[in-house]
Design an enzyme around this catalytic site. Structure first.
Site, PDB file in Angstrom:
ATOM      1  N   ASP A  44       6.493  -9.846 -43.664  1.00 33.44           N
ATOM      2  CA  ASP A  44       4.912 -10.302 -43.306  1.00 33.44           C
ATOM      3  C   ASP A  44       4.211  -9.209 -42.666  1.00 33.44           C
ATOM      4  O   ASP A  44       3.111  -9.073 -43.258  1.00 33.44           O
ATOM      5  CB  ASP A  44       5.128 -11.608 -42.517  1.00 33.44           C
ATOM      6  CG  ASP A  44       5.179 -12.633 -43.436  1.00 33.44           C
ATOM      7  OD1 ASP A  44       5.192 -12.800 -44.727  1.00 33.44           O
ATOM      8  OD2 ASP A  44       6.081 -13.704 -42.753  1.00 33.44           O
ATOM      9  N   GLY A  45       4.855  -8.473 -41.694  1.00 29.58           N
ATOM     10  CA  GLY A  45       4.239  -7.308 -41.139  1.00 29.58           C
ATOM     11  C   GLY A  45       3.777  -6.275 -41.989  1.00 29.58           C
ATOM     12  O   GLY A  45       2.734  -5.615 -42.019  1.00 29.58           O
ATOM     13  N   ASN A 115      -4.534 -12.505 -39.802  1.00 29.25           N
ATOM     14  CA  ASN A 115      -3.579 -13.626 -39.363  1.00 29.25           C
ATOM     15  C   ASN A 115      -4.626 -14.198 -37.960  1.00 29.25           C
ATOM     16  O   ASN A 115      -5.134 -15.264 -38.074  1.00 29.25           O
ATOM     17  CB  ASN A 115      -2.508 -13.199 -38.499  1.00 29.25           C
ATOM     18  CG  ASN A 115      -1.394 -13.254 -39.520  1.00 29.25           C
ATOM     19  OD1 ASN A 115      -1.434 -13.799 -40.638  1.00 29.25           O
ATOM     20  ND2 ASN A 115      -0.155 -12.941 -39.254  1.00 29.25           N
ATOM     21  N   ASP A 145      -3.322 -17.416 -19.945  1.00 27.34           N
ATOM     22  CA  ASP A 145      -2.746 -16.044 -20.416  1.00 27.34           C
ATOM     23  C   ASP A 145      -3.587 -15.662 -21.499  1.00 27.34           C
ATOM     24  O   ASP A 145      -3.601 -14.367 -21.539  1.00 27.34           O
ATOM     25  CB  ASP A 145      -1.201 -16.255 -21.108  1.00 27.34           C
ATOM     26  CG  ASP A 145      -0.201 -16.444 -19.909  1.00 27.34           C
ATOM     27  OD1 ASP A 145      -0.663 -16.370 -18.646  1.00 27.34           O
ATOM     28  OD2 ASP A 145       0.992 -16.809 -20.220  1.00 27.34           O
ATOM     29  N   ALA A 153      -4.624 -18.802 -43.009  1.00 22.76           N
ATOM     30  CA  ALA A 153      -3.319 -18.158 -43.285  1.00 22.76           C
ATOM     31  C   ALA A 153      -2.441 -17.848 -42.256  1.00 22.76           C
ATOM     32  O   ALA A 153      -1.251 -17.698 -42.280  1.00 22.76           O
ATOM     33  CB  ALA A 153      -3.612 -16.976 -44.268  1.00 22.76           C
ATOM     34  N   THR A 156       0.063 -20.488 -39.149  1.00 19.62           N
ATOM     35  CA  THR A 156       1.275 -20.766 -39.022  1.00 19.62           C
ATOM     36  C   THR A 156       2.201 -19.977 -38.208  1.00 19.62           C
ATOM     37  O   THR A 156       3.351 -20.026 -38.032  1.00 19.62           O
ATOM     38  CB  THR A 156       2.095 -21.083 -40.165  1.00 19.62           C
ATOM     39  OG1 THR A 156       2.006 -19.745 -41.196  1.00 19.62           O
ATOM     40  CG2 THR A 156       1.279 -22.001 -41.155  1.00 19.62           C
ATOM     41  N   ALA A 157       1.496 -18.666 -37.679  1.00 16.89           N
ATOM     42  CA  ALA A 157       2.285 -17.756 -37.121  1.00 16.89           C
ATOM     43  C   ALA A 157       2.098 -17.741 -35.444  1.00 16.89           C
ATOM     44  O   ALA A 157       2.399 -18.525 -35.024  1.00 16.89           O
ATOM     45  CB  ALA A 157       1.380 -16.279 -37.564  1.00 16.89           C
ATOM     46  N   ASN A 159      -0.652 -18.503 -33.598  1.00 12.72           N
ATOM     47  CA  ASN A 159      -1.211 -19.915 -33.510  1.00 12.72           C
ATOM     48  C   ASN A 159      -0.546 -21.058 -33.264  1.00 12.72           C
ATOM     49  O   ASN A 159      -0.691 -21.688 -32.455  1.00 12.72           O
ATOM     50  CB  ASN A 159      -2.364 -19.784 -34.597  1.00 12.72           C
ATOM     51  CG  ASN A 159      -3.057 -21.397 -34.214  1.00 12.72           C
ATOM     52  OD1 ASN A 159      -3.853 -21.344 -33.493  1.00 12.72           O
ATOM     53  ND2 ASN A 159      -2.806 -22.300 -35.294  1.00 12.72           N
TER      54      ASN A 159
END
Length: 256
Positions: A44-45, A115, A145, A153, A156-157, A159
């Protein structure tokens, strides 16, 4: 349009190198500028890196997972006709968010994120932030923090890891999610229309420095970040018919 010319890009991992060599034995490798489709081999990165590197080409990207999770990529297969597979794929439009970041020296940085845009503390103390939406202060003080703005999209990461909501791909929403909030304790974030402008201000930049990041691009000692989405600014990802990104995001809400 029938796709014929492919540009193969690899992340450099052993798995991507192996796939790259196997595919080049079967297909001619065009430059990204001359190709019809960019084939990204990695995780993904790496796919995000490709999106950030070639936005000016406006070429569809077909990713195949040679990384770990591969949420934004198709399954890697080397035993099927790749051109036929790509020509029967579905086109998914991604719309990045834009951010203008000002640091403590008054310098401005403009980035795009597929993202999320995140604002995170840089000291041992919590960040002291103020949040405005469309020029109106909606949260006077947030001690946390940090806070992030996520696309569907990207929901789901980071977040989702910060306990933010998963957003269906076709929803015209952005997630505004606090990271480890201390005050106010009951504020869990907000779902906002994707036509708003969100501003995040550091109320105490000297004592409580923060950094602001758009995907992998980061600015240290940020004092202000303005985030918005231009709906006309779209990128194209290709997915197999049975690997719909929209379905994946929907199913993530039911995963245990």
């Amino acid at each position: 349009m029938k796709y014929q010319k492919l540009a193969f890009l690899k992340s450099g991992s052993p798995k991507s190198e192996e796939a790259y060599n196997l595919l080049l034995a079967k297909h001619e490798n065009y430059s990204p500028e001359d190709a019809d489709v960019i084939v990204a081999l990695g995780g993904d990165g790496f796919l995000l890196q490709v999106l950030h590197t070639y936005p000016h080409l406006d070429k569809p990207i077909f990713g195949m997972n040679r990384g770990t999770l591969g949420f934004l990529l198709n399954e890697y297969k080397d035993d099927v006709d790749l051109l036929e597979r790509i020509n029967h794929s579905q086109d998914v439009h991604l719309c990045p968010i834009s951010v203008d970041i000002e640091d403590d020296q008054g310098e401005h940085f403009h980035y795009k994120a597929y993202n999320e845009v995140s604002v995170i503390r840089y000291s041992g103390q919590s960040a002291n932030l103020q949040i405005s939406v469309n020029g109106k202060v909606t949260l006077e003080h947030l001690n946390a923090d940090g806070v992030l703005v996520a696309t569907p999209a990207g929901s789901t990461a980071y977040n989702f890891s910060a306990h933010g909501p998963i957003i269906p791909l076709n929803a015209n929403l952005l997630a505004l999610t606090p990271v480890s909030p201390f005050r106010p304790r009951r504020w869990k974030g907000a779902l906002l229309p994707n036509d708003v402008t969100i501003e995040i201000k550091n109320l105490d930049p000297t004592k409580r420095p923060i950094g602001a990041a758009a995907d992998s691009k980061e600015v240290k000692n940020a004092v202000h970040a303005k985030v918005w989405q231009d709906k006309k600014d779209t990128r194209h990802l290709l997915f197999d018919q049975d690997q719909s990104l929209e379905d994946r995001i929907m199913l993530e809400q039911f995963s245990i």
